[in-house]
Design an enzyme around this catalytic site. Structure first.
Site, PDB file in Angstrom:
ATOM      1  N   CYS A  30       0.682  -1.307   0.015  1.00  0.00           N
ATOM      2  CA  CYS A  30      -0.010  -0.517   0.067  1.00  0.00           C
ATOM      3  C   CYS A  30       0.784   1.128   0.029  1.00  0.00           C
ATOM      4  O   CYS A  30       2.046   1.503  -0.457  1.00  0.00           O
ATOM      5  CB  CYS A  30      -1.419  -0.259   1.407  1.00  0.00           C
ATOM      6  SG  CYS A  30      -0.387   0.670   2.529  1.00  0.00           S
ATOM      7  N   ASN A  80       2.590   1.264   4.493  1.00  0.00           N
ATOM      8  CA  ASN A  80       2.604  -0.394   4.893  1.00  0.00           C
ATOM      9  C   ASN A  80       2.167   0.000   6.362  1.00  0.00           C
ATOM     10  O   ASN A  80       2.952  -0.163   7.458  1.00  0.00           O
ATOM     11  CB  ASN A  80       4.566  -0.015   4.932  1.00  0.00           C
ATOM     12  CG  ASN A  80       4.588  -2.030   5.388  1.00  0.00           C
ATOM     13  OD1 ASN A  80       5.332  -2.101   5.645  1.00  0.00           O
ATOM     14  ND2 ASN A  80       3.489  -2.709   5.237  1.00  0.00           N
ATOM     15  N   CYS A 127      -0.770   1.014   8.012  1.00  0.00           N
ATOM     16  CA  CYS A 127      -3.087   0.909   7.513  1.00  0.00           C
ATOM     17  C   CYS A 127      -3.255  -0.292   6.850  1.00  0.00           C
ATOM     18  O   CYS A 127      -3.826  -1.703   7.584  1.00  0.00           O
ATOM     19  CB  CYS A 127      -3.983   1.867   7.654  1.00  0.00           C
ATOM     20  SG  CYS A 127      -2.957   3.546   8.128  1.00  0.00           S
ATOM     21  N   ARG A 128      -2.964  -0.606   5.390  1.00  0.00           N
ATOM     22  CA  ARG A 128      -4.084  -1.389   4.793  1.00  0.00           C
ATOM     23  C   ARG A 128      -3.011  -2.771   5.086  1.00  0.00           C
ATOM     24  O   ARG A 128      -4.159  -3.700   5.012  1.00  0.00           O
ATOM     25  CB  ARG A 128      -4.255  -0.760   3.218  1.00  0.00           C
ATOM     26  CG  ARG A 128      -5.770   0.079   3.886  1.00  0.00           C
ATOM     27  CD  ARG A 128      -5.280   0.786   2.069  1.00  0.00           C
ATOM     28  NE  ARG A 128      -4.318   1.472   1.866  1.00  0.00           N
ATOM     29  CZ  ARG A 128      -4.189   2.433   0.673  1.00  0.00           C
ATOM     30  NH1 ARG A 128      -5.496   2.365  -0.543  1.00  0.00           N
ATOM     31  NH2 ARG A 128      -3.581   3.149   0.353  1.00  0.00           N
ATOM     32  N   SER A 129      -1.735  -2.543   3.774  1.00  0.00           N
ATOM     33  CA  SER A 129      -1.514  -3.894   4.188  1.00  0.00           C
ATOM     34  C   SER A 129      -0.193  -4.680   5.152  1.00  0.00           C
ATOM     35  O   SER A 129      -0.847  -5.401   4.639  1.00  0.00           O
ATOM     36  CB  SER A 129      -0.138  -3.386   2.977  1.00  0.00           C
ATOM     37  OG  SER A 129       0.863  -2.528   3.374  1.00  0.00           O
ATOM     38  N   ASP A 181      -8.601   4.109   0.946  1.00  0.00           N
ATOM     39  CA  ASP A 181      -7.409   4.224   2.269  1.00  0.00           C
ATOM     40  C   ASP A 181      -7.795   4.637   3.362  1.00  0.00           C
ATOM     41  O   ASP A 181      -9.044   5.841   4.128  1.00  0.00           O
ATOM     42  CB  ASP A 181      -6.845   5.087   1.578  1.00  0.00           C
ATOM     43  CG  ASP A 181      -5.156   5.996   2.219  1.00  0.00           C
ATOM     44  OD1 ASP A 181      -5.581   4.826   3.556  1.00  0.00           O
ATOM     45  OD2 ASP A 181      -4.540   6.067   2.510  1.00  0.00           O
TER      46      ASP A 181
HETATM   47  P1  4NP Z   1      -2.031   2.389   4.447  1.00  0.00           P
HETATM   48  O1  4NP Z   1      -2.231   3.723   4.730  1.00  0.00           O
HETATM   49  O2  4NP Z   1      -1.406   2.912   2.919  1.00  0.00           O
HETATM   50  O3  4NP Z   1      -2.892   1.654   3.800  1.00  0.00           O
HETATM   51  O4  4NP Z   1      -0.446   2.496   5.379  1.00  0.00           O
HETATM   52  C1  4NP Z   1      -1.686   5.113   4.794  1.00  0.00           C
HETATM   53  C2  4NP Z   1      -0.735   5.222   5.358  1.00  0.00           C
HETATM   54  C3  4NP Z   1      -0.183   6.655   5.790  1.00  0.00           C
HETATM   55  C4  4NP Z   1       0.158   7.353   4.723  1.00  0.00           C
HETATM   56  C5  4NP Z   1      -1.125   7.363   3.814  1.00  0.00           C
HETATM   57  C6  4NP Z   1      -1.775   6.804   3.885  1.00  0.00           C
HETATM   58  N1  4NP Z   1       0.842   8.937   4.954  1.00  0.00           N
HETATM   59  O5  4NP Z   1      -0.071  10.084   4.142  1.00  0.00           O
HETATM   60  O6  4NP Z   1       1.780   9.601   5.481  1.00  0.00           O
END
Ligand code: 4NP
Length: 156
Positions: free
Chosen positions: A7, A10, A12-14, A123
């Site tokens: 994602c 790294n 939240c989702r992955s 997201d």
């Molecule tokens: P992820 O979520 O891609 O599912 O881990 C996010 C985590 C951090 C950010 C964006 C999405 N960020 O902008 O820092």
């Protein structure tokens, strides 16, 4: 077999997708390396988001030992399946592929799971627990699909 979930951050989702994948493959005694990575290094070394940890824990999965790391070019050689959470991740990953074989390792998780073409796992970063629960739901459907595919390949 080596499986990588990808994602943006790294956190939240992955990490959730990695935890669910590892749990399922372990349960069915399928030998696999399961890992996850982000397309940015901003959260490198961080724990998964506390809402991802809580969502996983509510379903009996511990992801609290994971740490965020950025995707690296060598991953495309090491992993057999690379699952992108959204179209942006997918497009970024495709840039790393040097060969058709490498390109074919990269899949959009939602497409693979049968949710529809070019669909993304929303997201949940700016969302609430129900958005994390949705990630769990999408990932569960995805891992069940992969498991069925592996079983049918084995039967051939
Ligand atoms: P992820 O979520 O891609 O599912 O881990 C996010 C985590 C951090 C950010 C964006 C999405 N960020 O902008 O820092």
């Amino acid at each position: 077999m080596n499986v990588l979930m990808v994602c943006l951050g790294n956190i939240c989702r992955s990490p959730l997708a990695e935890g669910i994948m590892r749990e399922k493959l372990n349960k069915h005694r399928i030998q696999a390396v399961v890992d996850s990575a982000g397309m940015i290094d901003f959260h490198e070394g961080s724990l998964p988001d506390h809402r991802s940890i809580a969502t996983a824990r509510n379903h009996g999965v511990d992801i609290s030992k994971q740490r965020s790391r950025p995707f690296k070019k060598a991953d495309i050689v090491k992993f057999d399946y690379i699952f992108a959470m959204d179209n942006n991740n997918y497009e970024s990953l495709i840039e790393f592929a040097d060969t058709r074989d490498q390109e074919e390792k990269i899949h959009l998780l939602m497409e693979f799971a049968g949710f529809g073409v070019r669909r993304s796992v929303p997201d949940p970063y700016y969302g609430n627990l129900s958005d994390f629960e949705n990630v769990f739901k999408c990932s569960t459907r995805h891992v069940n699909r992969l498991h069925r595919k592996l079983q049918s390949n084995k039967a051939k």
